[in-house]
Write a protein that holds these residues in place. Structure first.
Motif, PDB file in Angstrom:
ATOM      1  N   ILE A  82       0.852  -1.187   0.000  1.00  0.00           N
ATOM      2  CA  ILE A  82       0.000   0.000   0.000  1.00  0.00           C
ATOM      3  C   ILE A  82       0.888   1.236   0.000  1.00  0.00           C
ATOM      4  O   ILE A  82       1.662   1.462   0.935  1.00  0.00           O
ATOM      5  N   HIS A  83       0.775   2.037  -1.064  1.00  0.00           N
ATOM      6  CA  HIS A  83       1.553   3.266  -1.210  1.00  0.00           C
ATOM      7  C   HIS A  83       0.651   4.458  -0.908  1.00  0.00           C
ATOM      8  O   HIS A  83      -0.415   4.594  -1.519  1.00  0.00           O
ATOM      9  N   ARG A  84       1.064   5.291   0.049  1.00  0.00           N
ATOM     10  CA  ARG A  84       0.308   6.516   0.324  1.00  0.00           C
ATOM     11  C   ARG A  84       0.832   7.614  -0.593  1.00  0.00           C
ATOM     12  O   ARG A  84       1.996   7.975  -0.552  1.00  0.00           O
ATOM     13  N   MET A  85      -0.066   8.126  -1.423  1.00  0.00           N
ATOM     14  CA  MET A  85       0.287   9.192  -2.352  1.00  0.00           C
ATOM     15  C   MET A  85       0.407  10.508  -1.605  1.00  0.00           C
ATOM     16  O   MET A  85      -0.284  10.731  -0.609  1.00  0.00           O
ATOM     17  N   GLY A  86       1.249  11.379  -2.118  1.00  0.00           N
ATOM     18  CA  GLY A  86       1.348  12.722  -1.571  1.00  0.00           C
ATOM     19  C   GLY A  86       0.039  13.466  -1.776  1.00  0.00           C
ATOM     20  O   GLY A  86      -0.694  13.204  -2.723  1.00  0.00           O
ATOM     21  N   THR A  97       5.035   7.984 -11.223  1.00  0.00           N
ATOM     22  CA  THR A  97       6.370   8.545 -11.026  1.00  0.00           C
ATOM     23  C   THR A  97       6.733   8.538  -9.550  1.00  0.00           C
ATOM     24  O   THR A  97       7.832   8.130  -9.166  1.00  0.00           O
ATOM     25  N   GLU A  98       5.807   8.972  -8.722  1.00  0.00           N
ATOM     26  CA  GLU A  98       6.024   9.000  -7.279  1.00  0.00           C
ATOM     27  C   GLU A  98       6.284   7.587  -6.740  1.00  0.00           C
ATOM     28  O   GLU A  98       7.193   7.369  -5.943  1.00  0.00           O
ATOM     29  N   LEU A  99       5.499   6.629  -7.196  1.00  0.00           N
ATOM     30  CA  LEU A  99       5.652   5.245  -6.757  1.00  0.00           C
ATOM     31  C   LEU A  99       7.024   4.700  -7.137  1.00  0.00           C
ATOM     32  O   LEU A  99       7.661   3.986  -6.373  1.00  0.00           O
ATOM     33  N   HIS A 100       7.503   5.084  -8.314  1.00  0.00           N
ATOM     34  CA  HIS A 100       8.799   4.595  -8.787  1.00  0.00           C
ATOM     35  C   HIS A 100       9.974   5.276  -8.077  1.00  0.00           C
ATOM     36  O   HIS A 100      10.944   4.625  -7.716  1.00  0.00           O
ATOM     37  N   HIS A 101       9.881   6.596  -7.872  1.00  0.00           N
ATOM     38  CA  HIS A 101      11.020   7.361  -7.341  1.00  0.00           C
ATOM     39  C   HIS A 101      11.022   7.546  -5.831  1.00  0.00           C
ATOM     40  O   HIS A 101      12.081   7.608  -5.215  1.00  0.00           O
ATOM     41  N   SER A 102       9.863   7.690  -5.235  1.00  0.00           N
ATOM     42  CA  SER A 102       9.830   7.944  -3.787  1.00  0.00           C
ATOM     43  C   SER A 102       8.607   7.289  -3.150  1.00  0.00           C
ATOM     44  O   SER A 102       7.709   7.969  -2.663  1.00  0.00           O
TER      45      SER A 102
END
Length: 141
Positions: A82-86, A97-102
């Motif tokens: 589970i990835h929390r988005m900004g 992009t966010e998931l890949h880089h940070s």
């Protein structure tokens, strides 16, 4: 496969389990498909169905803005990342992009939002898990 909850306008939804649909992205083939959330009505059984629906589709990673503690716990127990988005992340390409880089992976149910209604529903027996025996983390009595 990566799932992102969307609202009816195909913008990122602020609430995971109530999202009417999900964008499913395959990072290998770059294919995109949409998955209707037939379980968007708030009941324990419907939330279990949503998890099965995502598993059947091959989803391994889910991106969220907000997610409740109980649903987060269920997803983590079922092996999802589970990835929390900004908060400023609004576009699908920005999510990827966010998931890949940070990436910001959630690892504990306490990182989700506490439910305002969960205890009340159990007290008043409005949570349908008591009829179906699909309980939302409480022992049905």
């Amino acid at each position: 496969m990566i799932a992102v909850p969307l609202n009816n306008q195909k913008n990122i939804s602020g609430h995971f389990s109530k999202a009417p649909q999900f964008l499913i992205y395959d990072p290998t083939t770059k294919a995109i498909q949409y998955l209707l959330n037939h379980s968007s009505q708030a009941s324990c059984q419907n939330k279990h169905n949503l998890i099965k629906q995502l598993q059947t589709t091959g989803v391994t990673t889910i991106c969220v803005h907000n997610i409740g503690q109980h649903m987060l716990d269920r997803l983590l127990k079922n092996g999802f990342l589970i990835h929390r988005m900004g908060k400023a992340t609004k576009k699908i390409h920005a999510v990827l992009t966010e998931l890949h880089h940070s990436p910001c992976f959630l690892t504990s149910a306490q990182q989700g939002k506490p439910s305002k209604n969960h205890e009340l529903k159990h007290t008043e027996r409005q949570c349908h898990c008591h009829q179906t025996r699909f309980c939302c983390d409480k022992k049905c009595q």
